[in-house]
Design an enzyme around this catalytic site. Structure first.
Site, PDB file in Angstrom:
ATOM      1  N   LYS A  45       0.816  -1.217   0.000  1.00 52.20           N
ATOM      2  CA  LYS A  45       0.000   0.000   0.000  1.00 52.20           C
ATOM      3  C   LYS A  45       0.851   1.270   0.000  1.00 52.20           C
ATOM      4  O   LYS A  45       0.325   2.366  -0.068  1.00 52.20           O
ATOM      5  CB  LYS A  45      -0.919   0.015   1.223  1.00 52.20           C
ATOM      6  CG  LYS A  45      -1.878  -1.159   1.283  1.00 52.20           C
ATOM      7  CD  LYS A  45      -2.718  -1.072   2.556  1.00 52.20           C
ATOM      8  CE  LYS A  45      -3.617  -2.264   2.725  1.00 52.20           C
ATOM      9  NZ  LYS A  45      -4.415  -2.150   3.962  1.00 52.20           N
ATOM     10  N   LYS A  47       2.310   2.652   2.431  1.00 53.70           N
ATOM     11  CA  LYS A  47       1.905   3.463   3.581  1.00 53.70           C
ATOM     12  C   LYS A  47       2.608   2.968   4.837  1.00 53.70           C
ATOM     13  O   LYS A  47       2.850   1.774   4.992  1.00 53.70           O
ATOM     14  CB  LYS A  47       0.393   3.363   3.820  1.00 53.70           C
ATOM     15  CG  LYS A  47      -0.457   3.977   2.751  1.00 53.70           C
ATOM     16  CD  LYS A  47      -1.929   3.867   3.099  1.00 53.70           C
ATOM     17  CE  LYS A  47      -2.784   4.476   2.025  1.00 53.70           C
ATOM     18  NZ  LYS A  47      -4.209   4.361   2.336  1.00 53.70           N
TER      19      LYS A  47
END
Length: 126
Positions: A45, A47
């Site tokens: 992701k 992130k």
């Protein structure tokens, strides 16, 4: 017994997460929550969660309606999880609507509505 599973990062845990998990549990008798690991969030992701996996897991584990915790390590593990854990219902927020329809040949798929006016993105300010 009807077994339910849901997946998520659950970073900056808020009442929207609480209500989503509570509604997930109402779909059955046993709720398993698969929490995205720090490595999965970074790799897949791109992130970095504000809270470490261990802290996010601890918060979710303390909810009285959560029966079991698992780690989410890859996008592709869902079919194996459903089979191995004998899951009857897969559920996730409606912002993912349609993305997990391929699981319908393994279990029921339910997209739950979001809690109005709250999201992790809004809380974090980006």
């Amino acid at each position: 017994m009807i077994k339910v599973i849901t997946y998520g990062t659950f970073d900056t845990f808020h009442y929207g997460h609480f209500f989503l998990l509570e509604r997930a549990k109402s779909l059955g008798n046993h709720l398993t929550v698969a929490i995205s690991t720090d490595e999965f969030n970074l790799k897949e992701k791109n992130k970095t969660a504000k809270l470490k996996f261990s802290d996010r897991s601890r918060i979710i584990k303390e909810l009285s309606f959560v029966d079991e915790i698992h780690s989410e390590n890859s996008w592709s593990q869902k079919i194996d999880d459903i089979k191995n854990l004998k899951i009857d219902v897969f559920t996730i927020g409606e912002d993912w609507k349609g993305k997990f329809d391929y699981l319908k040949s393994y279990c029921e798929v339910v997209y739950l509505p979001r809690t109005k006016d709250v999201s992790s993105t809004l809380i974090r300010g980006y």
